[in-house]
Motif scaffolding. Structure first.
Motif, PDB file in Angstrom:
ATOM      1  N   VAL A  95     -36.622  24.721 -57.506  1.00  0.00           N
ATOM      2  CA  VAL A  95     -37.840  25.107 -58.216  1.00  0.00           C
ATOM      3  C   VAL A  95     -38.086  24.054 -59.292  1.00  0.00           C
ATOM      4  O   VAL A  95     -37.142  23.403 -59.762  1.00  0.00           O
ATOM      5  CB  VAL A  95     -37.691  26.532 -58.810  1.00  0.00           C
ATOM      6  CG1 VAL A  95     -36.603  26.587 -59.871  1.00  0.00           C
ATOM      7  CG2 VAL A  95     -39.009  27.051 -59.367  1.00  0.00           C
ATOM      8  N   HIS A  96     -39.347  23.871 -59.659  1.00  0.00           N
ATOM      9  CA  HIS A  96     -39.710  22.857 -60.644  1.00  0.00           C
ATOM     10  C   HIS A  96     -40.380  23.504 -61.859  1.00  0.00           C
ATOM     11  O   HIS A  96     -41.094  24.505 -61.725  1.00  0.00           O
ATOM     12  CB  HIS A  96     -40.681  21.832 -60.042  1.00  0.00           C
ATOM     13  CG  HIS A  96     -40.184  21.207 -58.780  1.00  0.00           C
ATOM     14  ND1 HIS A  96     -39.009  20.515 -58.711  1.00  0.00           N
ATOM     15  CD2 HIS A  96     -40.730  21.170 -57.525  1.00  0.00           C
ATOM     16  CE1 HIS A  96     -38.841  20.076 -57.474  1.00  0.00           C
ATOM     17  NE2 HIS A  96     -39.862  20.465 -56.742  1.00  0.00           N
ATOM     18  N   PRO A  97     -40.196  22.902 -63.035  1.00  0.00           N
ATOM     19  CA  PRO A  97     -40.834  23.430 -64.251  1.00  0.00           C
ATOM     20  C   PRO A  97     -42.298  23.018 -64.355  1.00  0.00           C
ATOM     21  O   PRO A  97     -42.741  22.095 -63.651  1.00  0.00           O
ATOM     22  CB  PRO A  97     -40.011  22.782 -65.368  1.00  0.00           C
ATOM     23  CG  PRO A  97     -39.590  21.465 -64.783  1.00  0.00           C
ATOM     24  CD  PRO A  97     -39.344  21.729 -63.319  1.00  0.00           C
ATOM     25  N   ASP A  98     -43.027  23.671 -65.261  1.00  0.00           N
ATOM     26  CA  ASP A  98     -44.382  23.225 -65.579  1.00  0.00           C
ATOM     27  C   ASP A  98     -44.322  22.197 -66.709  1.00  0.00           C
ATOM     28  O   ASP A  98     -43.248  21.840 -67.206  1.00  0.00           O
ATOM     29  CB  ASP A  98     -45.292  24.406 -65.928  1.00  0.00           C
ATOM     30  CG  ASP A  98     -44.841  25.179 -67.173  1.00  0.00           C
ATOM     31  OD1 ASP A  98     -43.992  24.679 -67.939  1.00  0.00           O
ATOM     32  OD2 ASP A  98     -45.362  26.294 -67.390  1.00  0.00           O
ATOM     33  N   ASP A  99     -45.486  21.693 -67.110  1.00  0.00           N
ATOM     34  CA  ASP A  99     -45.537  20.636 -68.122  1.00  0.00           C
ATOM     35  C   ASP A  99     -44.905  21.062 -69.444  1.00  0.00           C
ATOM     36  O   ASP A  99     -44.208  20.269 -70.091  1.00  0.00           O
ATOM     37  CB  ASP A  99     -47.000  20.218 -68.372  1.00  0.00           C
ATOM     38  CG  ASP A  99     -47.589  19.397 -67.243  1.00  0.00           C
ATOM     39  OD1 ASP A  99     -46.812  18.872 -66.412  1.00  0.00           O
ATOM     40  OD2 ASP A  99     -48.826  19.268 -67.182  1.00  0.00           O
ATOM     41  N   VAL A 100     -45.157  22.299 -69.856  1.00  0.00           N
ATOM     42  CA  VAL A 100     -44.659  22.761 -71.159  1.00  0.00           C
ATOM     43  C   VAL A 100     -43.134  22.811 -71.154  1.00  0.00           C
ATOM     44  O   VAL A 100     -42.460  22.276 -72.043  1.00  0.00           O
ATOM     45  CB  VAL A 100     -45.261  24.132 -71.517  1.00  0.00           C
ATOM     46  CG1 VAL A 100     -44.615  24.676 -72.791  1.00  0.00           C
ATOM     47  CG2 VAL A 100     -46.773  24.012 -71.692  1.00  0.00           C
ATOM     48  N   TYR A 101     -42.552  23.431 -70.130  1.00  0.00           N
ATOM     49  CA  TYR A 101     -41.099  23.574 -70.065  1.00  0.00           C
ATOM     50  C   TYR A 101     -40.424  22.215 -69.911  1.00  0.00           C
ATOM     51  O   TYR A 101     -39.426  21.915 -70.586  1.00  0.00           O
ATOM     52  CB  TYR A 101     -40.716  24.491 -68.904  1.00  0.00           C
ATOM     53  CG  TYR A 101     -39.274  24.946 -68.920  1.00  0.00           C
ATOM     54  CD1 TYR A 101     -38.908  26.145 -69.511  1.00  0.00           C
ATOM     55  CD2 TYR A 101     -38.267  24.172 -68.333  1.00  0.00           C
ATOM     56  CE1 TYR A 101     -37.585  26.576 -69.531  1.00  0.00           C
ATOM     57  CE2 TYR A 101     -36.942  24.583 -68.353  1.00  0.00           C
ATOM     58  CZ  TYR A 101     -36.615  25.793 -68.950  1.00  0.00           C
ATOM     59  OH  TYR A 101     -35.290  26.202 -68.968  1.00  0.00           O
ATOM     60  N   ALA A 102     -40.962  21.368 -69.041  1.00  0.00           N
ATOM     61  CA  ALA A 102     -40.378  20.039 -68.849  1.00  0.00           C
ATOM     62  C   ALA A 102     -40.470  19.215 -70.127  1.00  0.00           C
ATOM     63  O   ALA A 102     -39.535  18.488 -70.481  1.00  0.00           O
ATOM     64  CB  ALA A 102     -41.073  19.323 -67.697  1.00  0.00           C
ATOM     65  N   GLY A 103     -41.603  19.325 -70.822  1.00  0.00           N
ATOM     66  CA  GLY A 103     -41.763  18.587 -72.061  1.00  0.00           C
ATOM     67  C   GLY A 103     -40.721  18.968 -73.100  1.00  0.00           C
ATOM     68  O   GLY A 103     -40.230  18.123 -73.853  1.00  0.00           O
ATOM     69  N   GLU A 104     -40.342  20.255 -73.106  1.00  0.00           N
ATOM     70  CA  GLU A 104     -39.368  20.739 -74.087  1.00  0.00           C
ATOM     71  C   GLU A 104     -37.924  20.480 -73.671  1.00  0.00           C
ATOM     72  O   GLU A 104     -37.061  20.234 -74.510  1.00  0.00           O
ATOM     73  CB  GLU A 104     -39.561  22.245 -74.296  1.00  0.00           C
ATOM     74  CG  GLU A 104     -40.862  22.609 -74.996  1.00  0.00           C
ATOM     75  CD  GLU A 104     -41.055  24.107 -75.106  1.00  0.00           C
ATOM     76  OE1 GLU A 104     -40.196  24.861 -74.583  1.00  0.00           O
ATOM     77  OE2 GLU A 104     -42.065  24.530 -75.708  1.00  0.00           O
ATOM     78  N   HIS A 105     -37.647  20.527 -72.367  1.00  0.00           N
ATOM     79  CA  HIS A 105     -36.257  20.497 -71.906  1.00  0.00           C
ATOM     80  C   HIS A 105     -35.869  19.222 -71.156  1.00  0.00           C
ATOM     81  O   HIS A 105     -34.682  19.023 -70.875  1.00  0.00           O
ATOM     82  CB  HIS A 105     -35.999  21.700 -70.979  1.00  0.00           C
ATOM     83  CG  HIS A 105     -36.083  23.018 -71.662  1.00  0.00           C
ATOM     84  ND1 HIS A 105     -37.280  23.679 -71.846  1.00  0.00           N
ATOM     85  CD2 HIS A 105     -35.131  23.804 -72.227  1.00  0.00           C
ATOM     86  CE1 HIS A 105     -37.057  24.819 -72.479  1.00  0.00           C
ATOM     87  NE2 HIS A 105     -35.765  24.919 -72.722  1.00  0.00           N
ATOM     88  N   GLU A 106     -36.822  18.373 -70.810  1.00  0.00           N
ATOM     89  CA  GLU A 106     -36.521  17.199 -69.977  1.00  0.00           C
ATOM     90  C   GLU A 106     -37.069  15.919 -70.604  1.00  0.00           C
ATOM     91  O   GLU A 106     -37.640  15.061 -69.918  1.00  0.00           O
ATOM     92  CB  GLU A 106     -37.087  17.393 -68.558  1.00  0.00           C
ATOM     93  CG  GLU A 106     -36.612  18.656 -67.856  1.00  0.00           C
ATOM     94  CD  GLU A 106     -35.103  18.700 -67.627  1.00  0.00           C
ATOM     95  OE1 GLU A 106     -34.477  17.619 -67.609  1.00  0.00           O
ATOM     96  OE2 GLU A 106     -34.565  19.814 -67.467  1.00  0.00           O
ATOM     97  N   GLN A 107     -36.891  15.779 -71.905  1.00  0.00           N
ATOM     98  CA  GLN A 107     -37.241  14.549 -72.625  1.00  0.00           C
ATOM     99  C   GLN A 107     -38.690  14.100 -72.367  1.00  0.00           C
ATOM    100  O   GLN A 107     -38.958  12.912 -72.173  1.00  0.00           O
ATOM    101  CB  GLN A 107     -36.281  13.404 -72.270  1.00  0.00           C
ATOM    102  CG  GLN A 107     -34.853  13.587 -72.775  1.00  0.00           C
ATOM    103  CD  GLN A 107     -34.060  14.588 -71.947  1.00  0.00           C
ATOM    104  OE1 GLN A 107     -33.985  14.471 -70.737  1.00  0.00           O
ATOM    105  NE2 GLN A 107     -33.469  15.566 -72.617  1.00  0.00           N
TER     106      GLN A 107
END
Length: 314
Positions: A95-107
């Motif tokens: 599964v893949h994150p959305d922009d908000v989650y990725a921005g917070e957790h994936e640099q």
């Protein structure tokens, strides 16, 4: 600039990869476990390079940064990534994150909404698309208990099928499938299940269960896809999806077709056939396996031949 920009692909070896990218497209692949062709990519993990012309040898990310007039985009980074995938074995359930989650957790990485056009599929091939859990608690419990058959929704596929896979959708390609994938330019994947496979060093491949459960859409939401098809002289255009991330179309060319310019750039992948692209002052051969960009302000052009193209833009 009124000429197409042809790109050299980058190939990625994967535990589930095979040889179909060579068998179907004639690519010179690095091994018999080649899983991905990053065909149009400015992602740091694998950038396409311009094949010829005035920008020959330039990485796509560099072209994006130094020649914004070719794209007319407001995105700070090249927003899309076009791949061909050879699933010679089952891919991990992920599964893949959305922009908000990725921005917070994936640099600051982009999220990953994607879509698949099924280029080739062996008889009986299927994908995992969605799940049956009604709550996060039930999802976590079914994952913990390994209730994969009860949890995961499996769908049979055939060549020509199309699937929209928003961030938050638990999914996996099954063995025997080749897809063209249009996605946000992201390389963030959270594995839910990997069939207890081991890597080349004998270690179980890493899972990312906490993040996966965090980002999964529960209960599963299925967005209806209504294709729109228009046919005119020499071409049938099928519009698969158009949203804030991308617009994806299939162009089936038979004979000669005239097309108008777009204000912004268009990404083009030739997935079947052969023919030519003509503009005022030039003609370019198109072959199965070619990937190119029609830059902003490209102007009107003509396609000639028997061709199937997958195109996309912001």
């Amino acid at each position: 600039m009124n000429e197409p920009i042809f790109l050299q692909s980058v190939f990625q070896e994967r535990i589930w990869g095979g040889t179909k990218l060579s068998d179907l497209f004639g690519y010179a692949i690095p091994s018999e476990h080649t899983g991905e062709c990053w065909a149009i990519s400015a992602h740091p993990n694998g950038q396409s390079v311009v094949k010829d012309g005035p920008y020959q040898g330039m990485a796509l990310g560099q072209l994006w940064a130094s020649h914004p007039e070719l794209f007319h985009s407001e995105s700070p980074v090249f927003p899309l990534l076009i791949k061909l995938l050879d699933a010679s074995d089952d891919l991990s359930v992920q599964v893949h994150p959305d922009d908000v989650y990725a921005g917070e957790h994936e640099q600051g990485e982009l999220g990953k909404t994607e879509c698949w056009y099924i280029v080739d599929a062996e008889p009986g091939a299927s994908i995992i698309y969605g799940h049956e859990a009604s709550s996060k608690e039930e999802l976590a419990r079914m994952i913990q208990d390994g209730q994969w058959d009860a949890l995961l929704t499996r769908i049979p596929v055939k060549p020509g099928d199309f699937f929209y896979v928003p961030s938050g959708t638990i999914h996996a390609l099954g063995r025997g499938i080749v897809v063209l994938e249009t996605q946000q330019s992201s390389d963030t994947t959270y594995r839910v299940y990997d069939y207890d496979r081991r890597d080349k060093d004998g270690n179980l491949r890493e899972l990312h269960l906490e993040k996966a459960i965090d980002v999964s859409t529960v209960p599963q939401a299925y967005e209806p896809i209504a294709y729109e098809t228009q046919t005119r002289e020499g071409i049938t255009i099928t519009s698969f999806v158009s949203n804030a991330f991308f617009t994806v179309e299939k162009w089936d060319v038979s004979g000669r077709a005239q097309l108008a310019a777009r204000e912004r750039y268009t990404l083009v992948s030739v997935i079947a056939g052969a023919g030519s692209l003509r503009i005022q002052g030039g003609e370019y051969t198109l072959r199965k396996g070619d990937h190119l960009i029609l830059p902003a302000g490209f102007g009107s052009f003509e396609l000639d031949g028997e061709l199937t193209l997958i195109t996309s833009h912001e």
